[in-house]
Design a protein around this motif. Structure first.
Motif, PDB file in Angstrom:
ATOM      1  N   TRP A 110      -8.426   7.226  -0.995  1.00 19.98           N
ATOM      2  CA  TRP A 110      -7.464   6.231  -0.542  1.00 19.98           C
ATOM      3  C   TRP A 110      -8.121   5.409   0.543  1.00 19.98           C
ATOM      4  O   TRP A 110      -8.607   5.958   1.536  1.00 19.98           O
TER       5      TRP A 110
ATOM      6  N   THR B   5      -2.618  12.750   3.506  1.00 22.73           N
ATOM      7  CA  THR B   5      -3.690  11.799   3.214  1.00 22.73           C
ATOM      8  C   THR B   5      -4.640  12.325   2.139  1.00 22.73           C
ATOM      9  O   THR B   5      -5.506  11.599   1.679  1.00 22.73           O
TER      10      THR B   5
ATOM     11  N   ASN C  86       8.526  11.991   2.409  1.00 24.34           N
ATOM     12  CA  ASN C  86       8.608  11.182   3.626  1.00 24.34           C
ATOM     13  C   ASN C  86       8.244   9.717   3.396  1.00 24.34           C
ATOM     14  O   ASN C  86       8.012   8.991   4.342  1.00 24.34           O
ATOM     15  N   THR C  87       8.176   9.270   2.147  1.00 24.70           N
ATOM     16  CA  THR C  87       7.751   7.888   1.951  1.00 24.70           C
ATOM     17  C   THR C  87       8.898   6.899   2.124  1.00 24.70           C
ATOM     18  O   THR C  87       8.743   5.872   2.769  1.00 24.70           O
ATOM     19  N   GLY C  88      10.058   7.199   1.568  1.00 33.50           N
ATOM     20  CA  GLY C  88      11.181   6.286   1.741  1.00 33.50           C
ATOM     21  C   GLY C  88      11.006   4.974   1.017  1.00 33.50           C
ATOM     22  O   GLY C  88      11.678   4.002   1.312  1.00 33.50           O
TER      23      GLY C  88
ATOM     24  N   ARG D  45      -6.971   2.341   2.948  1.00 33.98           N
ATOM     25  CA  ARG D  45      -5.705   1.696   3.282  1.00 33.98           C
ATOM     26  C   ARG D  45      -5.697   0.201   2.982  1.00 33.98           C
ATOM     27  O   ARG D  45      -6.659  -0.497   3.262  1.00 33.98           O
ATOM     28  N   ASP D  46      -4.580  -0.270   2.444  1.00 35.06           N
ATOM     29  CA  ASP D  46      -4.389  -1.671   2.070  1.00 35.06           C
ATOM     30  C   ASP D  46      -5.463  -2.159   1.102  1.00 35.06           C
ATOM     31  O   ASP D  46      -5.655  -3.366   0.945  1.00 35.06           O
ATOM     32  N   ASP D  47      -6.184  -1.245   0.480  1.00 30.73           N
ATOM     33  CA  ASP D  47      -7.193  -1.656  -0.482  1.00 30.73           C
ATOM     34  C   ASP D  47      -6.943  -0.980  -1.826  1.00 30.73           C
ATOM     35  O   ASP D  47      -6.510  -1.624  -2.777  1.00 30.73           O
ATOM     36  N   ARG D  48      -7.195   0.321  -1.914  1.00 30.44           N
ATOM     37  CA  ARG D  48      -6.990   0.980  -3.192  1.00 30.44           C
ATOM     38  C   ARG D  48      -6.775   2.483  -3.072  1.00 30.44           C
ATOM     39  O   ARG D  48      -7.205   3.118  -2.118  1.00 30.44           O
TER      40      ARG D  48
ATOM     41  N   ASP E 127       0.836  -1.187   0.000  1.00 30.20           N
ATOM     42  CA  ASP E 127       0.000   0.000   0.000  1.00 30.20           C
ATOM     43  C   ASP E 127       0.878   1.246   0.000  1.00 30.20           C
ATOM     44  O   ASP E 127       2.034   1.208   0.422  1.00 30.20           O
ATOM     45  N   VAL E 128       0.306   2.345  -0.470  1.00 27.64           N
ATOM     46  CA  VAL E 128       0.943   3.647  -0.299  1.00 27.64           C
ATOM     47  C   VAL E 128       1.007   3.912   1.204  1.00 27.64           C
ATOM     48  O   VAL E 128       0.023   3.674   1.909  1.00 27.64           O
ATOM     49  N   ASN E 129       2.141   4.357   1.720  1.00 31.25           N
ATOM     50  CA  ASN E 129       2.197   4.584   3.162  1.00 31.25           C
ATOM     51  C   ASN E 129       1.909   6.027   3.534  1.00 31.25           C
ATOM     52  O   ASN E 129       1.471   6.331   4.632  1.00 31.25           O
ATOM     53  N   THR E 130       2.165   6.940   2.586  1.00 34.25           N
ATOM     54  CA  THR E 130       1.852   8.348   2.796  1.00 34.25           C
ATOM     55  C   THR E 130       1.859   9.012   1.433  1.00 34.25           C
ATOM     56  O   THR E 130       2.523   8.539   0.512  1.00 34.25           O
TER      57      THR E 130
ATOM     58  N   LEU F 100      12.702  13.772   7.827  1.00 32.48           N
ATOM     59  CA  LEU F 100      12.056  13.251   6.618  1.00 32.48           C
ATOM     60  C   LEU F 100      12.897  12.142   5.990  1.00 32.48           C
ATOM     61  O   LEU F 100      14.122  12.207   5.969  1.00 32.48           O
TER      62      LEU F 100
END
Lengths: 515, 306
Positions: free
Chosen positions: A197, A184, A50-52, A199-202, A42-45, A126
C-alpha cells in the motif's frame, strides 16, 4: 548572430531526440492476468471495522470474507457460515465453513468469529460499532460453531453481519502484531492477499492460491487512487486502468465512442431527498404547503435532464435489494401535478408570489447536486413560490445547515442504505431521533410501528409494520424523496464484470473477455 | 554574516507561531471532520463519541495548546483520515514524490527560460523575441489545471506517447513536470531577458567588444556570468511557487506527493495533516529565502549583511 542560431539548432535537436524517445517509451501494456481499478479516494485503513467508508469497504471485500453475504436482490449467500438458524428470540446459531485458511496458512475457526464480532460490538470508538451494538455475546460452541446473542430480538442480524464491519479478521495475527500493524499490513481469508500500500497512490493485492472458493482468475489486482474525474476517465481510455469508478455523466459519450471501454450503469441504494422542516412557525409546517412542494417537482424531469436518465423516481427511501421494502407501492412512482400544487397553496392561503421558501443544497458531494437544487427552485417558482437558493460547499452545508438543524424550508441531501434494510432507512425519524433537528417532525403512531418492527421476527409481519411506517412519511412529508441515483462505472472491453448495487468492487467475479 | 543568519532564524520563530495559530483556526472554521466521516444519518451519540475520541470536544484553546506542545516535540498528532497513523511520517513519506516532481519542473523551467531568455536579449525586438514574449504571456496565463488536462489529452489519449497518471518511471514525470514548469519558465524567461539586457548595456561589455573579443566570448564569459546572478536569485525565491503549483498538478496527475495529500486532507478536514503541511512548508519557504539571501551575498561581493 551566429551563436544564437547554433543554440537554436542544438535546442531543436534535443527536442527531436526527446520526442523520438517518447514514442518508443509507450505506456506499458498490462498482462492478461493483471487488473487495475481506478478509485477516487485512497483506502484509509485496512481495519474493516474502522473504515466508515463504503468506497474503502469496496476494496477490502477482496481480502476478507463475511459470515454471510447480502446479495444484490437482498437474499443471503453462505460465506464463512455455511448455515444458520435462530435458536431463541435473541440467539442465532452459525455453522462455520471448514478448511478455510488465513493468508498465512493458519486455519480459520470460531475463535476468529468471536474475536471479530465481540471487538466491533464492544469497542464504541470503532466506526462500524453502531451497526453491531445490539450484539452482547458470541458463544463459541466448538471450532466450527458459534451462537451469537443479541440484547433483544434482532430481525436484521444477518444484514448487519453481511455488511461493512462484518468482515472476519484473524485473531492470532491481530493479537500477535497489534491492531495498528494489522491496519496497514492485513491478512484475511479472501480471494486476494495484501501485497503493498502506498498512500494516495496504489494498493496491490495478489491471488491467494488456497482460497476456499478456488483460486481467483487474476494474479494481481491494483487499486489506484486517481482523484480527478477527467484523469480517471483518460486513464481508462488509454488502457492504464481497467475499471474507472464514478464516471461523470458528461464523459459517457467520450468513453462509448472509443473501442477500448464501455460505461455500465450502477444502481445504488442512494436516494436523493428533500428534508422538510415541519416546525409550526414556518410555512412548511402546513401539510398542504409540503404537499404543494411535492406536486410541484417533476422527479422524472430531474432524472432526464440532469442525470441523463440515470435514476428512478421514488416516493420513499427504498430501492430494489432493500429488505422489507414496499417497492410495488412507493418505488418507481412520484407525485407531479403543478395545478394541484397551485390549488393546495391557495387553500393554505398563499396566492402566486405570496410564499417565500428557502431551498438549501450542498455542492460537490453528489452528482449534479447544485444543479438539482437550482432546477427544483425553478420548478417551485413555476407554481408561484418565491425561492431563495442557499447552495454551499458540502462541508459548509453540513456544518452550517444540516448538523445544527437550520433548515428554513427544504434541503437537498442524498442518503444511501448501508444495511440494505427498510428499518435502516426509517431509524432517524422517531420523535427526538437523529433527524428531529432537521425535520422537527414527531408522530407517535410512526414511533409505535417502528418500535414494533424492531423486535418482529416474522418477515411478513415486519414488512407490514414498516410499510405502514413508510406510508405515514409519504403522507405527512417530513421528507420528499426524489429519485434513486445511479452511478456510472467505466469498464475496459477486455474484461467482463458487472457492478453491483452495494458498490463493492468484488474482483473475484471479473473475467477476461474473449474477443 | 553569522549574526545575520542567526537573527533571521530567530525572526522565524514568531512567524511560525503566527502561522500555527492561523492554520489552526482556519482549518477549524471551514468544517468538521466528523460530519464528513460519518453518513449523514448517523446517530448523534455516535458523532459525539467520535468527536470525543478525536479530542474535538475540548475547548479550542486547549486543542491549540495540545497542538503546540506536540509541535515543539516534533509530534504533529494523528491523522483522522488515516485512522490514527502518525502525521509526520505520512507527510515525510510524500516528500520524495514532490521533490522529484519539483526538480523535474525546475529542469523544465530553467531548460526553457535560460536559452530562450538569452536569445531574446541578444535578438531584442526580433521576431524571435516577440514570439517568446507572446508565448510567455500565454504560459503565465494558462491555469495549471487546464494545461495538465490538455497535455494528457494530447500526449496520452490522442498520441499515446506518455502515461496519463501516477508515479512510476521517467515517462510518468514528463507531463506533470511540463505542467508545473511552464508557468515558472515564462517568468524566468522574462527575468533572464531583462537581466541580460541590463548587463549587455554595461560599459565593460562595450569595452570587451571594443577590444575585439569574439562575440561569443563577450556574451558567455563577460555578460552571462553577471546576468545570471539576478536570474538565480529569482529561481531560488520562485521555486517556492512550485510548492503551491504542485497542489494542483499532483491532483490532476494523481501524483502521490505532498500536494495531493494536502488536497485530500483538506477535503476530509484531516486537521492534523493540513496543519503539518502548512507549518512545514512555510518553514521550508522561509529557509529557502534565507538560503537565497546568503547565496546572493556569496556570489556578489558587493552585498553584505553585517
Amino acid at each position: 548572430m551566429k551563436q544564437g542560431r547554433k543554440l537554436a539548432m542544438a535546442m531543436s535537436r534535443t527536442l527531436l531526440a526527446l520526442v523520438v524517445a517518447l514514442i518508443t517509451a509507450n505506456a506499458t501494456a498490462q498482462s492478461n492476468q493483471e487488473l487495475v481499478i481506478g478509485q477516487s479516494i485512497d483506502v484509509n485503513t485496512f481495519d474493516p471495522q474502522n473504515t466508515g467508508n463504503t468506497q474503502v469497504s469496496a476494496v477490502l471485500v477482496n481480502i476478507f470474507d463475511y459470515l454471510v453475504w447480502v446479495q444484490a436482490d437482498g437474499s443471503f449467500e453462505p460465506v464463512l457460515a455455511t448455515s444458520w438458524e435462530q435458536v431463541t428470540p435473541t440467539a442465532w446459531r452459525f455453522e462455520l465453513r471448514e478448511n478455510v485458511l488465513w493468508h498465512d496458512g493458519r486455519p480459520f475457526t470460531a475463535a476468529d468469529v468471536e474475536f471479530t464480532i465481540e471487538r466491533v460490538a464492544n469497542d464504541d470508538s470503532l466506526f462500524e460499532h453502531d451497526s453491531f451494538a445490539s450484539i452482547v455475546d458470541v458463544e463459541v460452541v466448538d471450532d466450527h460453531e458459534v451462537i451469537i446473542h443479541t440484547s433483544a430480538p434482532d430481525p436484521i442480524l444477518l444484514n448487519r453481519l453481511g455488511r461493512k464491519g462484518g468482515e472476519i479478521i484473524p485473531r492470532h495475527y491481530v493479537e500477535q502484531v497489534g491492531i495498528s500493524e494489522f491496519a496497514t499490513n492485513p491478512i484475511g481469508t479472501g480471494p486476494f492477499k495484501f501485497v503493498s500500500w502506498s498512500r494516495d497512490d496504489r494498493v496491490v493485492f495478489e491471488a491467494f492460491d488456497d482460497y476456499w472458493r478456488g483460486r481467483p482468475h487474476w494474479d494481481k489486482i491494483t487499486f489506484r487512487t486517481i482523484p480527478e474525474d477527467a484523469t480517471r476517465v483518460n486513464s481508462l481510455l488509454t488502457g492504464e486502468i481497467d475499471i474507472a469508478v464514478s464516471v461523470p455523466v458528461q464523459d459517457m459519450g467520450r468513453i462509448e465512442s472509443g473501442s477500448r471501454a464501455r460505461v455500465l450503469p450502477q444502481p445504488t441504494t442512494r436516494i436523493m431527498l428533500l428534508f422538510v422542516n415541519t416546525d409550526a412557525s414556518l410555512p412548511t409546517g402546513d401539510p398542504r404547503v409540503r404537499a404543494a412542494i411535492d406536486y410541484a417537482i417533476d422527479d422524472q424531469l430531474l432524472v432526464d435532464t440532469l442525470m441523463d436518465g440515470l435514476g428512478v423516481p421514488t416516493l420513499a427511501r427504498i430501492s430494489p435489494g432493500i429488505s422489507a421494502a414496499p417497492l410495488d407501492e412507493f418505488y418507481g412512482t412520484y407525485n407531479y401535478d403543478p395545478d394541484e400544487a397551485v390549488r393546495l397553496l391557495e387553500e393554505a392561503g398563499y396566492g402566486p408570489g405570496d410564499l417565500t421558501l428557502t431551498v438549501h443544497g450542498p455542492q460537490g458531494r453528489y452528482s449534479q447536486d447544485a444543479e438539482l437544487t437550482q432546477v427544483i427552485g425553478l420548478l417551485l417558482e413555476e407554481v408561484g413560490i418565491n425561492v431563495q437558493l442557499d447552495i454551499r460547499e458540502f462541508s459548509a452545508f453540513q456544518q452550517q445547515v444540516w448538523d445544527p438543524g437550520r433548515i428554513e424550508g427544504i434541503a437537498l441531501i442524498g442518503h444511501a442504505n448501508g444495511m440494505m434494510d427498510s428499518w435502516f432507512a426509517l431509524r432517524g425519524f422517531p420523535c427526538g431521533g437523529a433527524y428531529a433537528g432537521q425535520t422537527n417532525w414527531c408522530n407517535p403512531e410512526f414511533d409505535e410501528l417502528l418500535t414494533a418492527s424492531e423486535v418482529e421476527m416474522d418477515p411478513a409481519k415486519r414488512a407490514e409494520l414498516l410499510r405502514d411506517a413508510f406510508a405515514i412519511l409519504v403522507d405527512e412529508r417530513p421528507l420528499i424523496p426524489l429519485f434513486q441515483a445511479e452511478n456510472l462505472v467505466g469498464v475496459s472491453n477486455r474484461i467482463t464484470w458487472e457492478p453491483s448495487v452495494d458498490e463493492m468492487l468484488w474482483m473475484y467475479s471479473a473475467e477476461p473477455r474473449e474477443e | 554574516m553569522t549574526s545575520f543568519v542567526i537573527r533571521r532564524l530567530l525572526q522565524m520563530i514568531p512567524i511560525v507561531f503566527g502561522i500555527t495559530l492561523l492554520v489552526f483556526l482556519l482549518v477549524r472554521s471551514t468544517g468538521d471532520p466528523v460530519s464528513l466521516m460519518l453518513p449523514p444519518d448517523a446517530p448523534l451519540e455516535q458523532r459525539e463519541q467520535i468527536r470525543r475520541a478525536l479530542g474535538l470536544d475540548l475547548p479550542l484553546w486547549q486543542q491549540y495548546g495540545i497542538f503546540l506542545t506536540g509541535i515543539v516535540q516534533g509530534d504533529f498528532g494523528e491523522s483522522v483520515r488515516y485512522r490514527g497513523q502518525d502525521v509526520l511520517s505520512i507527510v515525510i513519506e510524500r516528500l520524495p514524490a514532490t521533490l522529484e516532481l519539483s526538480a523535474a519542473a525546475l529542469v523544465v523551467a530553467i531548460g526553457l527560460s535560460l536559452p530562450i531568455g538569452l536569445l531574446s536579449a541578444l535578438h531584442r525586438n526580433s521576431w524571435l523575441d516577440r514570439l517568446a514574449s507572446t508565448m510567455a504571456i500565454l504560459a503565465r496565463a494558462m491555469p495549471n489545471f487546464w494545461l495538465g488536462i490538455m497535455l494528457i489529452l494530447a500526449f496520452s489519449v490522442v498520441l499515446g506517447w506518455l502515461p496519463v497518471s501516477g508515479r512510476g518511471g521517467w515517462a510518468h514525470v514528463v507531463l506533470p513536470a511540463l505542467t508545473l514548469g511552464t508557468s515558472l519558465a515564462a517568468l524566468l524567461m522574462r527575468m533572464m531577458r531583462s537581466s541580460m539586457l541590463e548587463v549587455l548595456g554595461q560599459d565593460y561589455v562595450r569595452t570587451a567588444k571594443a577590444k575585439g573579443l569574439a562575440p561569443r566570448r563577450v556574451v558567455l564569459k563577460h555578460a552571462l556570468r553577471n546576468g545570471l546572478v539576478a536570474y538565480l536569485a529569482v529561481v531560488g525565491v520562485t521555486s517556492a511557487e512550485l510548492v503551491a503549483g504542485a497542489v494542483v498538478t499532483e491532483q490532476v496527475f494523481a501524483w502521490p506527493g505532498v500536494g495531493l495529500l494536502a488536497v485530500q486532507a483538506v477535503n476530509s478536514r484531516d486537521m492534523a495533516v493540513v496543519q503539518a503541511i502548512v507549518v512545514l512548508s512555510s518553514i521550508a519557504v522561509m529557509l529557502m529565502n534565507l538560503l537565497v539571501d546568503v547565496a546572493y551575498a556569496l556570489v556578489d561581493p558587493r552585498i553584505s549583511y553585517s
